[in-house]
Write a protein that holds these residues in place. Structure first.
Motif, short mmCIF file in Angstrom:
data_model
loop_
_atom_site.label_atom_id
_atom_site.label_comp_id
_atom_site.label_asym_id
_atom_site.label_seq_id
_atom_site.Cartn_x
_atom_site.Cartn_y
_atom_site.Cartn_z
N ARG A 1 0.96 5.20 1.34
CA ARG A 1 0.19 6.12 2.07
C ARG A 1 -0.02 7.66 1.51
O ARG A 1 1.21 7.95 0.90
N MET A 2 -0.91 8.23 1.48
CA MET A 2 -0.86 9.43 1.19
C MET A 2 0.10 10.28 2.12
O MET A 2 0.19 10.26 3.15
N GLU B 1 0.73 -1.23 -0.05
CA GLU B 1 0.06 0.01 -0.03
C GLU B 1 0.84 1.14 -0.04
O GLU B 1 1.93 1.27 0.52
N THR C 1 -2.14 -0.09 -4.15
CA THR C 1 -3.36 0.78 -3.55
C THR C 1 -3.01 1.80 -2.81
O THR C 1 -2.15 1.86 -1.86
N VAL C 2 -3.60 2.87 -3.09
CA VAL C 2 -3.22 4.23 -2.32
C VAL C 2 -4.26 4.07 -1.01
O VAL C 2 -5.37 3.80 -1.04
N VAL C 3 -3.70 4.46 -0.05
CA VAL C 3 -4.49 4.54 1.40
C VAL C 3 -4.29 5.54 2.30
O VAL C 3 -3.39 6.45 1.89
N PRO C 4 -5.03 5.98 3.05
CA PRO C 4 -4.94 7.40 3.93
C PRO C 4 -3.82 7.42 4.54
O PRO C 4 -2.91 6.48 5.10
N ARG D 1 -6.39 9.18 -5.00
CA ARG D 1 -7.11 9.34 -3.71
C ARG D 1 -7.11 8.12 -3.32
O ARG D 1 -6.91 7.04 -3.69
N PRO D 2 -7.25 7.84 -1.73
CA PRO D 2 -7.27 6.46 -1.23
C PRO D 2 -8.23 5.53 -1.87
O PRO D 2 -9.40 6.13 -2.14
N GLY D 3 -7.96 4.36 -2.03
CA GLY D 3 -8.74 3.59 -2.65
C GLY D 3 -8.31 3.30 -4.02
O GLY D 3 -8.63 2.10 -4.92
#
Length: 316
Positions: free
Chosen positions: A112-113, A110, A290-293, A272-274
């Motif tokens: 993270r932003m 993943e 996958t982008v996550v917060p 964006r996340p998701g």
């Protein structure tokens, strides 16, 4: 060979990838030692790739990221700097910057932003990995110093990058937080049959966001070969085993900022996340992150303090 580093049953291992399996080297084997000239040891019983978590193939001592695709420079310069065209100095030599070797992530990890970012972007690249030390190499000599190749995704916080680069130094926190390296390291001999007449690797590159193709290009559209990049990196300096040299982002949608610059709007929208970014390179493989917060906000810092310009010995 295709060489992977991975986690299996909570243990870090490395091995040779064959089809949908990986044949592990003995525990404690570090791929960086093999890259530096070690002989591959005997392998244990094969493990299905579906059961492992792929890690970055190596922990690189240094990471240089080049910018060798003219089409990318045209689009991103307009998006990030608001200027048209390509700087004349770009044509002089394959320019690069050093990025963070401690921010490497695996093929399916993943992302993270990053703190303070509202415009996250990917960058589709291929990286060469150095196999042995060299300095002041010619392009012909440099070929023997390249051990292999892997996919390189130089994640970018475009809003942070745009502001930082107004200082005139180059990217800072806009590039510092994550770089995908993987899914494995393909030895150079496997890709030699893919060379154009001028020695450039002709490999198809594809970028997808949430299953939709947003970019495609050929690696052979690089304006310099990897050998020329290595030669330039070694000019008056050393390249060492495990050093990673990114090609720079390909054109025709190799990142979204290029498209933003051409279209004069954020189309497609920033990540964006998701969101799932999948990059595929012919002859190497696929990475999908996958982008996550991330953190809700960065810890605040003050702006620069206005200081008096007193000198030693001056009267206060």
């Amino acid at each position: 060979m295709r060489l992977a580093t991975y986690e299996h049953q909570r243990r870090r291992r490395s091995g040779i990838v064959e089809g949908d399996q990986v044949r592990p080297f003995p525990e404690g084997t570090n791929l960086l030692d093999l890259v530096a000239g070690g002989a591959p040891p005997a392998t244990d019983a094969a493990v299905p790739l579906a059961e492992v978590r792929l890690l970055p193939p190596i922990e690189p001592p240094s990471v240089r990221d080049f910018v060798t695709f003219e089409e990318h420079v045209e689009g991103v310069r307009r998006s990030v700097d608001g200027q048209a065209g390509v700087p004349d100095a770009w044509y002089d030599a394959p320019i690069f910057y050093f990025t963070n070797p401690h921010s490497m992530i695996g093929a399916h990890d993943e992302v993270r932003m990053p703190p303070g970012c509202a415009a996250l972007d990917f960058e589709l690249e291929v990286a060469a990995v150095i196999g042995r030390q060299g300095q002041d190499l010619s392009p012909q000599q440099a070929r023997d110093h390249i051990f292999g190749y892997t996919i390189f995704n130089d994640w970018s916080a475009r809003d942070l990058q745009s502001r930082e680069m107004q200082v005139g130094l180059g990217p800072c926190k806009g590039k510092d937080f994550a770089t995908t390296l993987g899914p494995w390291l393909v030895t150079a001999d496997e890709l030699d049959p893919c060379r154009d007449a001028d020695g450039t690797l002709r490999l198809a590159l594809t970028a997808e966001v949430n299953g939709e193709v947003v970019g495609s290009d050929l690696l052979s559209n690089m304006s310099w070969t990897f050998e020329e990049m290595v030669a330039y990196a070694s000019r008056g300096a050393q390249v060492r085993a495990g050093d990673v040299l990114g090609s720079g982002t390909c054109g025709n949608g190799g990142c979204m900022a290029e498209l933003w610059g051409r279209r004069n709007r954020q189309d497609p929208p920033s990540l964006r996340p998701g969101d799932v970014v999948t990059l595929t390179v012919e002859g190497i493989g696929t990475v999908s992150n996958t982008v996550v917060p991330g953190l809700p906000a960065p810890h605040p810092l003050p702006s620069a303090r206005k200081r008096p310009r007193t000198r030693p010995g001056a009267v206060a």
